[in-house]
Write a protein that holds these residues in place. Structure first.
Motif, PDB file in Angstrom:
ATOM      1  N   GLN A 192      24.948 -53.589 -50.607  1.00  0.00           N
ATOM      2  CA  GLN A 192      24.691 -54.931 -50.277  1.00  0.00           C
ATOM      3  C   GLN A 192      24.913 -55.380 -48.632  1.00  0.00           C
ATOM      4  OE1 GLN A 192      27.041 -57.145 -53.086  1.00  0.00           O
ATOM      5  NE2 GLN A 192      27.593 -55.292 -54.136  1.00  0.00           N
ATOM      6  N   SER A 193      23.813 -56.309 -48.405  1.00  0.00           N
ATOM      7  CA  SER A 193      23.944 -56.946 -47.286  1.00  0.00           C
ATOM      8  C   SER A 193      24.717 -58.308 -46.988  1.00  0.00           C
ATOM      9  CB  SER A 193      22.580 -56.719 -46.421  1.00  0.00           C
ATOM     10  OG  SER A 193      21.735 -57.638 -47.277  1.00  0.00           O
ATOM     11  N   ALA A 194      24.690 -58.875 -45.865  1.00  0.00           N
ATOM     12  CA  ALA A 194      25.230 -60.182 -45.730  1.00  0.00           C
ATOM     13  C   ALA A 194      24.886 -60.780 -44.523  1.00  0.00           C
ATOM     14  CB  ALA A 194      26.950 -60.107 -45.949  1.00  0.00           C
ATOM     15  N   LEU A 195      24.774 -62.248 -44.569  1.00  0.00           N
ATOM     16  CA  LEU A 195      24.194 -63.046 -43.360  1.00  0.00           C
ATOM     17  C   LEU A 195      25.647 -63.264 -42.848  1.00  0.00           C
ATOM     18  CD1 LEU A 195      21.693 -64.138 -41.821  1.00  0.00           C
ATOM     19  CD2 LEU A 195      22.341 -66.464 -42.896  1.00  0.00           C
ATOM     20  N   VAL A 196      25.551 -62.937 -41.416  1.00  0.00           N
ATOM     21  CA  VAL A 196      26.701 -63.503 -40.631  1.00  0.00           C
ATOM     22  C   VAL A 196      26.311 -64.360 -39.281  1.00  0.00           C
ATOM     23  CG1 VAL A 196      28.196 -61.535 -40.994  1.00  0.00           C
ATOM     24  CG2 VAL A 196      26.701 -61.265 -39.037  1.00  0.00           C
ATOM     25  N   ALA A 197      27.229 -65.241 -38.884  1.00  0.00           N
ATOM     26  CA  ALA A 197      27.175 -66.001 -37.587  1.00  0.00           C
ATOM     27  C   ALA A 197      27.494 -65.015 -36.352  1.00  0.00           C
ATOM     28  CB  ALA A 197      27.873 -67.095 -37.651  1.00  0.00           C
ATOM     29  N   MET A 198      26.736 -65.380 -35.159  1.00  0.00           N
ATOM     30  CA  MET A 198      27.010 -64.304 -34.294  1.00  0.00           C
ATOM     31  C   MET A 198      28.113 -64.790 -33.224  1.00  0.00           C
ATOM     32  SD  MET A 198      24.818 -61.888 -34.559  1.00  0.00           S
ATOM     33  CE  MET A 198      24.102 -61.213 -32.755  1.00  0.00           C
ATOM     34  N   ASP A 199      29.129 -65.691 -33.743  1.00  0.00           N
ATOM     35  CA  ASP A 199      30.248 -66.046 -33.214  1.00  0.00           C
ATOM     36  C   ASP A 199      31.387 -66.213 -34.007  1.00  0.00           C
ATOM     37  OD1 ASP A 199      31.341 -66.975 -30.616  1.00  0.00           O
ATOM     38  OD2 ASP A 199      31.668 -68.882 -31.730  1.00  0.00           O
ATOM     39  N   VAL A 208      28.243 -66.182 -43.976  1.00  0.00           N
ATOM     40  CA  VAL A 208      27.384 -67.269 -44.419  1.00  0.00           C
ATOM     41  C   VAL A 208      27.188 -67.042 -45.865  1.00  0.00           C
ATOM     42  CG1 VAL A 208      25.237 -68.451 -44.175  1.00  0.00           C
ATOM     43  CG2 VAL A 208      26.443 -67.695 -42.381  1.00  0.00           C
ATOM     44  N   GLN A 209      27.506 -68.041 -46.800  1.00  0.00           N
ATOM     45  CA  GLN A 209      27.395 -67.918 -48.067  1.00  0.00           C
ATOM     46  C   GLN A 209      25.773 -67.711 -48.608  1.00  0.00           C
ATOM     47  OE1 GLN A 209      29.733 -67.281 -50.149  1.00  0.00           O
ATOM     48  NE2 GLN A 209      31.134 -67.073 -48.810  1.00  0.00           N
ATOM     49  N   SER A 210      25.531 -66.823 -49.243  1.00  0.00           N
ATOM     50  CA  SER A 210      24.129 -66.683 -49.747  1.00  0.00           C
ATOM     51  C   SER A 210      24.144 -65.823 -51.126  1.00  0.00           C
ATOM     52  CB  SER A 210      23.278 -65.975 -48.824  1.00  0.00           C
ATOM     53  OG  SER A 210      23.606 -64.508 -48.602  1.00  0.00           O
ATOM     54  N   ASN A 211      23.135 -65.755 -51.855  1.00  0.00           N
ATOM     55  CA  ASN A 211      22.950 -64.857 -52.872  1.00  0.00           C
ATOM     56  C   ASN A 211      23.275 -63.477 -52.439  1.00  0.00           C
ATOM     57  OD1 ASN A 211      22.564 -66.880 -54.627  1.00  0.00           O
ATOM     58  ND2 ASN A 211      20.232 -66.825 -54.618  1.00  0.00           N
ATOM     59  N   ILE A 404      13.985 -66.237 -46.900  1.00  0.00           N
ATOM     60  CA  ILE A 404      14.020 -64.775 -47.428  1.00  0.00           C
ATOM     61  C   ILE A 404      15.214 -64.634 -48.034  1.00  0.00           C
ATOM     62  CG2 ILE A 404      13.985 -62.549 -46.777  1.00  0.00           C
ATOM     63  CD1 ILE A 404      11.201 -63.368 -46.666  1.00  0.00           C
ATOM     64  N   LEU A 405      16.083 -65.322 -47.474  1.00  0.00           N
ATOM     65  CA  LEU A 405      17.567 -64.973 -47.964  1.00  0.00           C
ATOM     66  C   LEU A 405      18.032 -66.148 -48.990  1.00  0.00           C
ATOM     67  CD1 LEU A 405      19.458 -64.092 -44.873  1.00  0.00           C
ATOM     68  CD2 LEU A 405      18.449 -62.660 -46.404  1.00  0.00           C
ATOM     69  N   ASP A 406      16.808 -67.019 -49.435  1.00  0.00           N
ATOM     70  CA  ASP A 406      17.471 -68.177 -50.357  1.00  0.00           C
ATOM     71  C   ASP A 406      18.370 -69.171 -49.796  1.00  0.00           C
ATOM     72  OD1 ASP A 406      15.558 -67.430 -52.177  1.00  0.00           O
ATOM     73  OD2 ASP A 406      16.880 -66.322 -53.545  1.00  0.00           O
ATOM     74  N   ILE A 407      18.232 -69.546 -48.498  1.00  0.00           N
ATOM     75  CA  ILE A 407      19.083 -70.390 -47.651  1.00  0.00           C
ATOM     76  C   ILE A 407      18.327 -71.576 -47.383  1.00  0.00           C
ATOM     77  CG2 ILE A 407      20.573 -70.749 -45.641  1.00  0.00           C
ATOM     78  CD1 ILE A 407      21.524 -67.841 -45.739  1.00  0.00           C
ATOM     79  N   ASP A 408      18.551 -72.860 -47.938  1.00  0.00           N
ATOM     80  CA  ASP A 408      17.712 -74.059 -47.470  1.00  0.00           C
ATOM     81  C   ASP A 408      18.257 -74.970 -46.504  1.00  0.00           C
ATOM     82  OD1 ASP A 408      19.779 -75.026 -48.614  1.00  0.00           O
ATOM     83  OD2 ASP A 408      18.681 -75.595 -50.676  1.00  0.00           O
ATOM     84  N   ASP A 409      19.486 -74.490 -45.765  1.00  0.00           N
ATOM     85  CA  ASP A 409      19.821 -75.399 -44.639  1.00  0.00           C
ATOM     86  C   ASP A 409      19.801 -74.623 -43.176  1.00  0.00           C
ATOM     87  OD1 ASP A 409      22.044 -73.761 -45.051  1.00  0.00           O
ATOM     88  OD2 ASP A 409      23.459 -75.433 -45.499  1.00  0.00           O
ATOM     89  N   MET A 410      19.119 -73.705 -42.999  1.00  0.00           N
ATOM     90  CA  MET A 410      19.155 -73.062 -41.637  1.00  0.00           C
ATOM     91  C   MET A 410      17.429 -72.973 -41.274  1.00  0.00           C
ATOM     92  SD  MET A 410      22.177 -70.419 -42.168  1.00  0.00           S
ATOM     93  CE  MET A 410      21.583 -69.552 -40.680  1.00  0.00           C
TER      94      MET A 410
END
Length: 462
Positions: A192-199, A208-211, A404-410
Motif C-alpha cells: 500500500q502507498s500513502a500521500l505525504v507532505a514534504m515537510d 495525509v489522510q486518503s483512501n 487520482i487519490l480521491d482528495i478534494d481539497d488539494m
C-alpha cells in the motif's frame, strides 16, 4: 573479526542519522497571511491577475482582488462597532460560504501581508508514484526500503519505512513539490502507498489522510527472447505469474465472504488487509504499460468491481472506451521516455498526455523515481510542447493528481482548499525560469535550504 563486524553494524544507524537533513520543519500557521497583487494560477478558475489570496489556519479562505481593502473596511467596522457589509466581500473575492463569517472577523491589522507584485502563485505540486523517503542511496541496500520479498504482500504499508529526514526531500521540494505519493515497489501485489507532505518531523506529521491505495505490478516480460525454447519458457512463466495474481484475488474474495458469514477459522493478514478494496473503500493501482496488460487489469477490476488506476498507461489512450466503462484513471509516467516499439514515432511518448486528454481519459502526470521526481514540472512542461495547454499541464500535476487519490481539497488555489502555495517569479513548468522564492505547506513557510545549495555555497569559496 566478530568484534569488528559488531562495531560496523553499530555504526550504521549513526551513519544514517548523520546523513539526515538538518532543515527544521516549519511551525503551524498562527497568523493569517494575505498575498497581494499576484498573478494567481488557480487551476479551477484560470489565471487571475493582480489578485489577493487570504490564508487562515492552513486553509485558503478567499481569492480575489482588493481583499486588503475588504480587511481594511473590517478594521473600520470593528472600530465603529458596525457590522461588515457581506456584499463588499462577495464583490471583491471568491469565497466559500462557510468561510464568509470567518473572513468578516479578520482585520488588516491581524494579517501578515506578503506583497507578490509581479510574482506568480501556483498550487503545490503533487508527485505521484515515487519512492520518496524510501530510498536514500539506490546502490546501498541498507538505505533502500522500496522493495520487499514475496509476490503477494497487500498488508505491507510503504509509509512505515518512510524517512521524513531524508536528504533527498529538501532537494525535491525546492522545485515546487509539496506532496508525494510514497509507493512500494516489487512484483505482484506489492503493498500500500500513502500521500505525504514534504515537510514534517515524523511519519504521523507527514501523512495525509486518503483512501487506501493497493499496488499491483502486472506480470510482464521485460525482453522476449528470440530463442524458441527460451521464449516458450518465458511465456509459461508469465502465465504462471498471472495465474498467481488471479488466485490471490480469488482467495481474498473467499476470505471476505467467509468473514461476512462468520465462518472464518484463521486470520490471514494479507486478505484481512484487502477488505477495503472489496468494500469499495480503496483503489487498486495497477502498474501496466501495454494494451494487453491494461485490458487484463480492466477485466480484473470488472470481475471484483474494483476502483482502478493504471500507473504507466503508455497504451491507455488506445482503449479509452474500456477505461471509461469502469471510470478508471491513469497516472502517466512516460513523458520523457523513448518509444516502446520500433515502428512508433520518436516523439510518441511526449504526445500521449495530449492523446489521453483528447480521448477524455482522466489522468495525471507522474514521475516514477525518488530524487529524480524533482523533474515533475519539467515533464509537465514537455507535454505543453506536444499538445497540452499550460493550464492542462499544470492541472495534471496539481488538481488532477489530487483527484487520482480521491482528495478534494488539494491541488488548487481556491476557497476551501489547503494552503499549499508556491511563490515564483516565472513559469513553474520551466525549472530554469521558475524562480521559486518560497513555498507554503498548509500555510507554513518551509525552509528551502538543501544539500545541493549547501555544497554550491561551499565550493564557491574554494
Amino acid at each position: 573479526m566478530l568484534k569488528a563486524l559488531a562495531l560496523a553494524w553499530a555504526s550504521l544507524p549513526l551513519a544514517f542519522v548523520a546523513n539526515a537533513h538538518d532543515m527544521l520543519p516549519a511551525k503551524a500557521q498562527t497568523q493569517p497571511i494575505l498575498f497581494t497583487n499576484a498573478t494567481v494560477h488557480t487551476v479551477t478558475d484560470g489565471v487571475m491577475l493582480e489578485s489577493d489570496v487570504l490564508v487562515i489556519d492552513g486553509n485558503i479562505i478567499a481569492v480575489g482582488q482588493d481583499l486588503d481593502k475588504s480587511l481594511a473596511s473590517n478594521s473600520l467596522a470593528s472600530q465603529s462597532n458596525a457590522d461588515t457589509d457581506p456584499a463588499t466581500i462577495q464583490q471583491t473575492s471568491t469565497t466559500n460560504p462557510g468561510y464568509s463569517a470567518q473572513l468578516s472577523d479578520v482585520t488588516i491589522a491581524d494579517v501578515q501581508v506578503i506583497d507578490a507584485t509581479n510574482k506568480h502563485l501556483y498550487p503545490g505540486l503533487i508527485a505521484l508514484d515515487t519512492t520518496m523517503g524510501l530510498v536514500e542511496v539506490e546502490m546501498m541496500r541498507p538505505s533502500n526500503d522500496a522493495y520487499e520479498v514475496g509476490f503477494i504482500n497487500p498488508q505491507l504499508e510503504a509509509i512505515t519505512a518512510f524517512n521524513p529526514d531524508s536528504e533527498i526531500i529538501p532537494t525535491v521540494r525546492v522545485n515546487g513539490i509539496t506532496h508525494a505519493q510514497v509507493v512500494p515497489q516489487g512484483d505482484g501485489l506489492a503493498g500500500q502507498s500513502a500521500l505525504v507532505a514534504m515537510d514534517s518531523w515524523t511519519i504521523e506529521d507527514a501523512l495525509v489522510q486518503s483512501n487506501q491505495q493497493f499496488h499491483l505490478y502486472w506480470p510482464h516480460i521485460r525482453w522476449l527472447s528470440k530463442d524458441t525454447d527460451k521464449r516458450k519458457q518465458q511465456l509459461a512463466d508469465l502465465q504462471s505469474r498471472i495465474d498467481a495474481v488471479s488466485r490471490a484475488f480469488e482467495d481474498g474474495q473467499r476470505y471476505q465472504l467467509a468473514q461476512q458469514a462468520g465462518k472464518l477459522k484463521k486470520i490471514d493478514l494479507r486478505w484481512q488487509a484487502l477488505a477495503p478494496l472489496y468494500e469499495g473503500n480503496a483503489q487498486l493501482f495497477v502498474h501496466a504499460q501495454s494494451q494487453q496488460q491494461i485490458e487484463q487489469a480492466i477485466a480484473l477490476a470488472k470481475q471484483y468491481h474494483f476502483k482502478l488506476v493504471i500507473v504507466g498507461g503508455y497504451d491507455a489512450w488506445r482503449i479509452a472506451s474500456a477505461l471509461a466503462e469502469i471510470d478508471a484513471k491513469v497516472i502517466y509516467n512516460q513523458t520523457l521516455a523513448l518509444p516502446k516499439r520500433k515502428d512508433e514515432p520518436i516523439d510518441l511518448a511526449f504526445k500521449i498526455p495530449a492523446l489521453l486528454k483528447q480521448a477524455q481519459v482522466p489522468f495525471a502526470i507522474g514521475f516514477s523515481s525518488d530524487w529524480n521526481s524533482r523533474n515533475l514540472p519539467f515533464a509537465a512542461g514537455q507535454s505543453v510542447a506536444y499538445g497540452l495547454t499550460k493550464q492542462e499541464a499544470l492541472q495534471s500535476i496539481t488538481l488532477d493528481a489530487a483527484k487520482i487519490l480521491d482528495i478534494d481539497d488539494m491541488g488548487a488555489i481556491a476557497s476551501g482548499f489547503k494552503a499549499n502555495i508556491i511563490v515564483a517569479t516565472g513559469d513553474i513548468l520551466d525549472p530554469m525560469q521558475a524562480g521559486i522564492e518560497s513555498i507554503f505547506i498548509d500555510g507554513r513557510k518551509i525552509d528551502l535550504n538543501n544539500r545541493h545549495q549547501q555544497l554550491y555555497q561551499k565550493y564557491l569559496k574554494r
